[in-house]
Design a protein around this motif. Structure first.
Motif, mmCIF file in Angstrom:
data_model
loop_
_atom_site.group_PDB
_atom_site.id
_atom_site.type_symbol
_atom_site.label_atom_id
_atom_site.label_comp_id
_atom_site.label_asym_id
_atom_site.label_seq_id
_atom_site.Cartn_x
_atom_site.Cartn_y
_atom_site.Cartn_z
ATOM 1 N N PRO A 8 0.826 -1.218 0.000
ATOM 2 C CA PRO A 8 0.000 0.000 0.000
ATOM 3 C C PRO A 8 0.861 1.269 0.000
ATOM 4 C CG PRO A 8 -0.818 -1.595 1.603
ATOM 5 C CD PRO A 8 0.505 -2.117 1.126
ATOM 6 N N SER A 9 0.360 2.330 -0.626
ATOM 7 C CA SER A 9 1.079 3.600 -0.622
ATOM 8 C C SER A 9 1.363 4.002 0.819
ATOM 9 C CB SER A 9 0.248 4.688 -1.300
ATOM 10 O OG SER A 9 -0.934 4.939 -0.562
ATOM 11 N N THR A 11 3.666 2.687 2.620
ATOM 12 C CA THR A 11 4.355 1.584 3.304
ATOM 13 C C THR A 11 5.502 1.157 2.397
ATOM 14 O OG1 THR A 11 3.184 -0.288 2.280
ATOM 15 C CG2 THR A 11 2.144 0.748 4.192
ATOM 16 N N TYR A 106 0.427 3.729 12.839
ATOM 17 C CA TYR A 106 -0.311 3.610 11.574
ATOM 18 C C TYR A 106 -1.329 4.733 11.469
ATOM 19 C CZ TYR A 106 2.089 -0.745 11.659
ATOM 20 O OH TYR A 106 3.102 -1.664 11.698
ATOM 21 N N VAL A 109 -3.691 7.951 5.015
ATOM 22 C CA VAL A 109 -2.955 8.868 4.146
ATOM 23 C C VAL A 109 -3.909 9.464 3.122
ATOM 24 C CG1 VAL A 109 -0.760 7.690 4.405
ATOM 25 C CG2 VAL A 109 -2.303 6.985 2.577
ATOM 26 N N LYS A 110 -3.561 10.678 2.691
ATOM 27 C CA LYS A 110 -4.312 11.301 1.605
ATOM 28 C C LYS A 110 -3.540 11.030 0.312
ATOM 29 C CE LYS A 110 -6.531 14.914 4.318
ATOM 30 N NZ LYS A 110 -5.730 14.998 5.560
ATOM 31 N N PRO A 111 -4.254 10.750 -0.771
ATOM 32 C CA PRO A 111 -3.570 10.420 -2.022
ATOM 33 C C PRO A 111 -2.605 11.526 -2.455
ATOM 34 C CG PRO A 111 -5.931 10.029 -2.218
ATOM 35 C CD PRO A 111 -5.715 10.725 -0.909
ATOM 36 N N ARG A 117 1.892 5.689 5.882
ATOM 37 C CA ARG A 117 0.893 4.981 6.689
ATOM 38 C C ARG A 117 1.538 4.304 7.879
ATOM 39 N NH1 ARG A 117 -3.798 2.673 3.140
ATOM 40 N NH2 ARG A 117 -3.022 3.158 1.082
ATOM 41 N N GLU A 118 2.755 3.833 7.682
ATOM 42 C CA GLU A 118 3.451 3.045 8.709
ATOM 43 C C GLU A 118 4.760 3.762 9.020
ATOM 44 O OE1 GLU A 118 5.542 -0.689 7.594
ATOM 45 O OE2 GLU A 118 4.320 -1.621 9.151
ATOM 46 N N PRO B 44 5.830 -4.278 5.535
ATOM 47 C CA PRO B 44 4.735 -3.551 6.184
ATOM 48 C C PRO B 44 3.793 -4.489 6.950
ATOM 49 C CG PRO B 44 4.965 -2.869 3.891
ATOM 50 C CD PRO B 44 5.854 -4.056 4.073
ATOM 51 N N PHE B 48 -1.975 -5.271 0.979
ATOM 52 C CA PHE B 48 -3.208 -5.489 0.227
ATOM 53 C C PHE B 48 -3.636 -6.946 0.341
ATOM 54 C CE2 PHE B 48 -1.636 -1.868 -2.518
ATOM 55 C CZ PHE B 48 -2.629 -0.972 -2.138
#
Lengths: 328, 328
Positions: A8-9, A11, A106, A109-111, A117-118, B44, B48
């Motif tokens: 994921p973005s 991380t 954790y 997050v905003k795009p 995130r981590e 992480p 996903f």
């Protein structure tokens, strides 16, 4: 291949060469915390939302659900769980209590913002020690930890979360408008703050005071020229309580208000010229531990270890060096 | 107080005295892994679901959802993420690849079973090395790590996840009935297994073979008396590939089948007389890395560090000591 099996973005995988360096930094900081008497604790990464969720500054945390229908939260902060531990597991222990922790937190997050995130954090909490001495102690531990990690150029921005709200109250601003103005201040949106202040319809001197105070930033001497209506007493007291080496790291910043609801007094952030973002920060949270049943003043901080690692590498590459100051 | 501010069942706070001991164990094991050439990685804790979720042995994992509508899974295992890292980040690197990791894993719990939701594990993965030599290497690393931590009385149960399925196939049992019988074997429910085997309607000798093989457990000599239809070749080969010190730790167990779907050959579990539960285990997963795009055989293990800590404390208190064997 990675594109087919992404993480994921916000991380990322940390591979062995980097991991070895991160472990060295972590070990150095853990040693500094231990030397200062801060014992490490581990708290669960998943806690009941009804216990910790409402106190973590809100927003952005991850919720999950277990088979028994409980609503859980993924840890978004090191301070709230340790406040819980202090109040519940050390309910009868003579303060002050000193704890450290090393854990990932954790956050949503905003795009497109490049937010993580981590995040691996190292932190300490000093519970049951008033300001200014307690605040001075954790600032000293913070400097010792950054020194132990090998960071050279850092500075610590020091503000007071209560200073600007008290100033607004002293000139008669109501609660609703205070909230809007503080929201702009937390966002460091000084244009919006100025618009909101002008809309208060106060006299020109007061309006000028309210718009200029958040801009005051520099050495301890900036406190000398400030209007009497601004209470700089707590900041001066912290300055008086730290050693010269720690005082030399401080940048007084009357516009600094951190974005977690629980801060009550001194707040601070860690900066380094080789880092594009603050490397962490902290402050006093004198009302939080009481929410878990033991009313004790407290202060603490956390350091973003990945950010620190990047800053250390940047300093070693000589990015934005401060000539002559630090013969290496 | 704690009752008012609980943590979820199967999670707990680790306080400084215990944390210091856990760190010492972790450091000792990390040193053993490094000495054997296993570089630490961090992956992480949230990934996903469509990338890792279907491969973690199913069931019991935590799902969460982010603001973008993605379905995420909380890490329930160290092996699957490292298989992803090996296949994607080391897609062109000459095997074998050696990785270690230290992280908490999260699994759902059933009420009243005393299961842990959050478990700190240490593990290694050896990717791109066939059995028996690769299997022998990780068993050697496992013993070195447990020795470094100071555990004295441990034994390693060694089985073969393919042995009993191959035996069932050789006597003509169909896929559906094989699945039911293996389910009983994974659950170590030998009564149910016996009922299912008798229901197959095979001759008495074969029925006796199928019900007795899962009971065979002991030193390497147990392999000598086994019926020719049971393929013990891989177990013998592992035994032949380890040193005498490692061989002395092994207990051959023809009924051992671990409960993760991805094991393909040798499987093992760590026992200690001072522990009520296995302290961890591992095995070969020759088909998993290929699911991430690089077809490599692999083997690994994980150790439950809290269980290990409890076992070490139990040994030090002399619980169930093995008289004379280990003058302390």
């Amino acid at each position: 291949m990675t594109a087919m099996h992404p993480t994921p973005s916000g991380t990322r995988d940390v591979l062995p060469d980097e991991m070895r360096e991160l472990r060295a930094i972590t070990d150095a900081i853990r040693g500094a915390f231990e030397d200062a008497g801060y014992g490490e604790v581990w708290t669960p990464a998943i806690e009941f939302e009804h216990v910790v969720g409402r106190m973590d500054g809100g927003g952005g945390g991850y919720r999950l659900f277990d088979d028994h229908g409980s609503v859980l939260r993924l840890r978004s902060d090191l301070t709230v769980p340790i406040a819980r531990v202090a109040a519940t597991r050390y309910a009868k222990t003579e303060p002050p209590l000193r704890f450290s922790s090393f854990a990932h937190v954790y956050r949503g997050v905003k795009p497109g913002r490049g937010q993580m995130r981590e995040t691996l954090q190292a932190g300490v909490e000093l519970i049951g020690a008033q300001g200014p001495d307690g605040t001075a102690e954790v600032l000293t531990v913070l400097c010792a930890a950054l020194d132990a990690a090998g960071l050279r150029e850092y500075r610590i921005g020091l503000g007071d979360a209560g200073l600007y709200p008290a100033l607004l109250a002293s000139v008669g601003v109501d609660a609703q408008r205070t909230a809007a103005i503080l929201d702009a201040l937390v966002a460091r949106d000084l244009v919006r703050l100025s618009v909101d202040v002008h809309a208060l319809g106060l006299d020109a001197t007061t309006t000028g005071l309210l718009t200029s105070v958040p801009l005051l930033r520099g050495g301890v001497e900036i406190l000398d020229g400030v209007d009497d209506r601004v209470d700089t007493g707590r900041l001066r007291a912290v300055h008086g309580a730290v050693s010269g080496a720690v005082a030399d790291r401080l940048i007084f910043d009357l516009g600094l208000v951190r974005d977690l609801d629980y801060y009550t007094g001194a707040v601070f952030e860690i900066y380094d010229p080789a880092a594009g973002m603050p490397l962490g920060g902290g402050g006093r949270y004198d009302d939080l531990v009481g929410q878990f049943g033991r009313d004790l003043p407290a202060v603490g901080f956390s350091v973003d270890l990945n950010g620190l690692h990047i800053a250390l590498a940047g300093e070693q590459r000589g990015e934005r060096p401060r000539a002559q100051e630090n013969p290496a």
